[in-house]
Write a protein that holds these residues in place. Sequence first.
Motif: not given
Length: 464
Positions: A52-63
Motif C-alpha cells: 500500500g501507500e505510506p501513511r502521512p508523517l503526521a500519523a506516524q509521528l503521533a504514534v
Amino acid sequence: MRAVLLRLHFYAGVFVAPFLLLAALTGLAYTLAPQLDRLVYGDLLTVDRAVGEPRPLAAQLAVARAAHPEGTIASVITPAGPEDPTRLVLSLPEPGDKQRTVYVDPYTAEVKGELTTTSGATPLTTWLDDLHRDLHLGEAGRLYSEAAASWLWVIAAGGVALWLGRARKPRGGAVRRFLLPERSARGVRRTRGLHATLGVWLAVGLFFLSATGLTWSAHAGGRFGQLLDAVGGRAPELDTRLPGTAAGGRSGHTSPPLTTLPDATSRDGHAGHGAATGGVDGDPATFDAVLAIARDDGLTGSVVLTPPDGADSAWTAAQDDDTWPVHYDRVAVDGTAGEVTSRSRWADYPVPAKLSRLGVQAHMGVLFGAVNRIVLAAVASGLVVVILWGYRMWWQRRPRRADRAAAFGRAPARGAWRQLPRPLLVLGVPAVAAIGWALPVLGFTLLGFLLADAAAGLARRARR
C-alpha cells in the motif's frame, strides 16, 4: 638516495606497521557494519510488509511521540526505499552526542522499536567506528589512527620506489618483475618479492586511504581545513534565516562544513541525521507540508526534515543519499508561508568540497555500495598480508652463526644521508619540514626517529 629510502622504509615498517595493522584490522571489521546491522537490528531496520501507500508523517509521528514522549524532535528521516522504516530522531537532555532513534513502519504507523544512536549510526556501527577511529581511547587514541594515516603513504611510496629501482635492473622483463614476484626465488628473496609486488598492486588504494583518512584527522585535518579556507573550497552554508529577521541564524546543524572531519558534525560526514541541537516539537502536519514543498523543489529519495531552531529560523530539508550518484541538495522552508527561502545545490559546491566529501564517503564504504566495501576489505586484507610478510622478511634476514642466530635482521647502515648531493639536501630539508608542518604527527614521529637514531649512533660510538 636508495640507501636513505631503504633505512626510512625499514624503520617506519618496524615501528609504524603495528599501527597500520590495527587500522587495517579495525577497518576490515567496519566494512562488515551494514551486514552486522541487518543481522542484529534487522527487525528495526526493515519493514515486515511493504504493502500500500505510506501513511502521512503526521500519523506516524503521533504514534511515535505517544510511545516516546521524551526529549524533543531533532529530525525526521523519510524511508530511502520501500522496505525501510521512517526514523524519528529525538534529542535527549543528557549531555553528549547520543540520541534516540525511533523506527516506525510507514505503512502501518506502528512503532517497531528504538535505539540509542550517534548521528544516525546504530550502537554496533558506532562501536566499530570508534574502534577504528581511536580504539575506544578517546582523543589520545586518535593519535594511533592519525599516525597510521600519516605514515601509510610514506611507507607505500618508499616501497614502490625501492622495488621499481630493483625491477629496472638489466635482467629483462622489467614490467613483469615490477608487478609479479619471481617464481624461482626462495627464502628471503621470495618473501621480499611477494611483499613488494602485493604492495605495488595495493599502492593506489593505500594512497587513497591515507589521503582521505588525514582529511578528518585531529591535527592534519585542521591543516586541511586551513587550506580549504585559503582556496575558498568550503561547502556553501544554507541560510535558515526567515525573511525580515535579523542577521545571523545560519544553519549549524543542517549546514556543516562537509569538507572537514566527519566526527565534527556526524559519523558519516554530514548532519543529516540530526545533531543534538534541542529541536522543537511543532504541529506534526507541518512535517508533511515541508516534505511536499521540498519534493516540489526537486528533492528526491530519503529526505531529512529538521524543525527550526526558533521563531526566526526556517525548516530545513536535506537529501540523504550517499550512494553514487550522490544527492545532497538542501532547502530552507518557511513553514508558515509555505515557501522555500534558501537553497544549496550539490552542483554549486566547489570542486575541493566535492572531492573531499566523495572521498570521505568512499573511505567509509558507502559511495559505491557493496562494491565499495568489497574493495576496501580487499585492500585492508592485502595490507595485513604485506605487513606480515615484511616482518617475516625481517626475521629471515637475521644473522646466523653456528652456535646461535640473532632474533631479527640487521637494520640498513647508518649515515647514508651524508652521501646525498648537496642540492638534494638543500631542497629536501625544507620540503620535509613543510610536510612535517602539514602532517604534525608525521613530523613529530619522524623527529623522534631521527633523535633516537642519533642517540643510538652516539651510544655505539661510545662503546667502541
